[in-house]
Design a protein around this motif. Structure first.
Motif, short mmCIF file in Angstrom:
data_model
loop_
_atom_site.label_atom_id
_atom_site.label_comp_id
_atom_site.label_asym_id
_atom_site.label_seq_id
_atom_site.Cartn_x
_atom_site.Cartn_y
_atom_site.Cartn_z
N GLU A 84 0.83 -1.21 0.00
CA GLU A 84 0.00 0.00 0.00
C GLU A 84 0.87 1.25 0.00
O GLU A 84 0.56 2.24 -0.66
N HIS A 85 1.95 1.21 0.77
CA HIS A 85 2.90 2.31 0.81
C HIS A 85 4.28 1.77 0.45
O HIS A 85 4.63 0.64 0.77
N TYR A 86 5.06 2.61 -0.22
CA TYR A 86 6.37 2.17 -0.67
C TYR A 86 7.34 1.90 0.47
O TYR A 86 7.49 2.71 1.38
N THR A 87 8.00 0.75 0.42
CA THR A 87 9.20 0.46 1.22
C THR A 87 10.14 -0.32 0.30
O THR A 87 9.70 -1.13 -0.52
N ALA A 88 11.43 -0.10 0.46
CA ALA A 88 12.40 -0.79 -0.39
C ALA A 88 12.32 -2.30 -0.21
O ALA A 88 12.41 -3.06 -1.18
N ASP A 89 12.15 -2.76 1.03
CA ASP A 89 12.10 -4.20 1.30
C ASP A 89 10.92 -4.86 0.59
O ASP A 89 11.06 -5.91 -0.04
N ALA A 90 9.74 -4.24 0.70
CA ALA A 90 8.55 -4.83 0.09
C ALA A 90 8.63 -4.80 -1.43
O ALA A 90 8.31 -5.78 -2.10
N TRP A 91 9.10 -3.70 -1.98
CA TRP A 91 9.20 -3.58 -3.44
C TRP A 91 10.20 -4.59 -4.00
O TRP A 91 9.95 -5.24 -5.00
N CYS A 92 11.33 -4.73 -3.32
CA CYS A 92 12.35 -5.68 -3.79
C CYS A 92 11.84 -7.11 -3.73
O CYS A 92 12.02 -7.89 -4.67
N ALA A 93 11.20 -7.45 -2.62
CA ALA A 93 10.70 -8.82 -2.46
C ALA A 93 9.63 -9.13 -3.50
O ALA A 93 9.62 -10.21 -4.11
N ALA A 94 8.71 -8.19 -3.72
CA ALA A 94 7.63 -8.41 -4.68
C ALA A 94 8.18 -8.51 -6.11
O ALA A 94 7.80 -9.40 -6.88
N LEU A 95 9.09 -7.61 -6.45
CA LEU A 95 9.64 -7.61 -7.81
C LEU A 95 10.55 -8.81 -8.05
O LEU A 95 10.61 -9.33 -9.17
N GLU A 96 11.24 -9.25 -7.03
CA GLU A 96 12.06 -10.45 -7.17
C GLU A 96 11.18 -11.63 -7.58
O GLU A 96 11.55 -12.44 -8.45
N GLN A 97 10.01 -11.72 -6.98
CA GLN A 97 9.10 -12.83 -7.29
C GLN A 97 8.46 -12.68 -8.67
O GLN A 97 8.33 -13.67 -9.40
N ILE A 98 8.11 -11.47 -9.04
CA ILE A 98 7.48 -11.29 -10.35
C ILE A 98 8.50 -11.50 -11.47
O ILE A 98 8.19 -12.04 -12.54
N ILE A 99 9.75 -11.12 -11.23
CA ILE A 99 10.80 -11.34 -12.24
C ILE A 99 11.07 -12.83 -12.40
O ILE A 99 11.27 -13.33 -13.50
N ALA A 100 11.05 -13.54 -11.27
CA ALA A 100 11.24 -14.99 -11.34
C ALA A 100 10.09 -15.66 -12.09
O ALA A 100 10.28 -16.67 -12.78
N GLU A 101 8.89 -15.08 -11.98
CA GLU A 101 7.72 -15.63 -12.67
C GLU A 101 7.71 -15.27 -14.15
O GLU A 101 7.49 -16.11 -15.02
N ALA A 102 7.97 -13.98 -14.47
CA ALA A 102 7.88 -13.51 -15.85
C ALA A 102 9.13 -13.81 -16.66
O ALA A 102 9.08 -13.90 -17.88
N LYS A 103 10.27 -13.95 -15.97
CA LYS A 103 11.55 -14.26 -16.61
C LYS A 103 11.92 -13.30 -17.74
O LYS A 103 12.26 -13.73 -18.87
#
Length: 330
Positions: free
Chosen positions: A72-91
């Motif tokens: 809901e609000h930006y934090t570096a930890d949350a954004w990194c964790a979420a994007l790490e997972q989406i990058i692993a999914e989308a490749k």
């Protein structure tokens, strides 16, 4: 070739897309087009579907709507964790960001999770023999450096004003929206959102202005600024300045264009009494048409100007203002 993924960013209140993200999307589409692969986008938030729907009509193949309460609000930890997972999914082979304050906070950290580096503040992208070449500037624009990525996921942030948004994707088919819920553990989010960083506590965002009249040291004295202010008013343009004008306090710092000010990309940039130091040129290089007025025929600004007027600005500017007003009145 898996493709390109552009990470979109919203303005502070989450109601609209950040303009620089749209420029990053233009860069992503350009790269994907030259490589012959797809360009996808990702939008993060606790309720990202509305913005994802907006992105879906902007020339992408698919939009990942990444939703989680921790986003809901930006934090570096949350954004990194979420994007790490989406990058692993989308490749994707390439992940692009706008070079905003927020991206600078987390993008390099995200790249290291994939044992990669961030190629930051890129000003140009071309493909040479099937290999992307990314250009970024050194020494405040005095030198250009070119980077090629060897292998693995390539992370790139693009400089404001370097990739015009354009209208090429306005009528594009609506892309597929893919919902994605990352696995985020609250205990892993080590920071709490504070007051959002105000990227520009200013009365005007010059980066979105279509017309700009900019003034430099050639104006001589602060009292002479009215000449340029009248010209800007006649054109319906925003008033900007080079660094010496703002350093002197003649105009507020929010009006400064250059490497230490704002980066702009107007349709028309009218430079009055600006010599054209490299620090200033870096900030206005994305302008569509540049008109320069300067009494020095050897001023560097003429090297980048589409139209150059050599003469006394104290004669030319009032005459130009008068002509514009007369044209409007006719």
């Amino acid at each position: 070739m898996s493709g390109v993924l552009v990470v979109m960013e919203a303005v502070t209140n989450g109601s609209a897309l950040h303009r620089m993200s749209l420029e990053a999307l233009a860069a992503g589409r350009k790269l994907a087009g030259e490589l012959g692969c797809t360009c996808d986008a990702a939008v993060l938030g606790s309720a990202s579907a509305p913005l994802a729907a907006t992105v879906a009509g902007k020339g992408v193949a698919a939009v990942w709507a990444v939703e989680h309460p921790q986003l809901e609000h930006y934090t570096a930890d949350a954004w990194c964790a979420a994007l790490e997972q989406i990058i692993a999914e989308a490749k994707p082979d390439f992940v692009l960001f706008a070079h905003t304050y927020q991206a600078r906070d987390y993008a390099a950290k995200l790249a290291t999770r994939f044992a990669e580096v961030l190629i930051g503040d890129v000003t140009a992208i071309r493909v040479d023999a099937g290999i992307p070449v990314f250009t970024r500037q050194w020494m405040q624009g005095k030198l250009n450096a070119e980077y090629r990525h060897a292998s693995g996921t390539c992370f790139v942030s693009v400089q404001a004003g370097s990739f015009p948004i354009g209208d090429d994707a306005v009528a594009a088919a609506v892309a597929e929206i893919k919902s994605f819920t990352p696995k985020l553990i609250p205990a892993d989010i080590r920071t709490s959102p504070g007051q959002p960083f105000r990227e520009a506590a200013q009365t005007v965002d010059l980066s979105s202005a279509p017309l700009i009249v900019s003034v430099g040291r050639g104006i001589g004295e602060q009292e002479n600024l009215k000449l340029v202010e009248d010209l800007a008013a006649a054109l319906g343009a925003e008033l900007a300045a080079s660094r010496p004008i703002c350093d002197a306090g003649w105009l507020p710092m929010e009006r400064q264009v250059g490497s230490s000010g704002q980066t702009v990309a107007p349709k028309l940039y009218l430079a009055v009494g600006i010599s054209g130091a490299i620090q200033h040129l870096v900030g206005m290089k994305g302008a569509g048409t540049v008109i320069a007025i300067n009494k020095d025929p050897d001023a560097p600004i003429f090297e980048v100007a589409d139209v150059g007027v050599v003469g006394d600005l104290f004669e030319i500017v009032p005459a130009l203002t008068k002509a514009i007003l007369a044209q409007k009145a006719s």
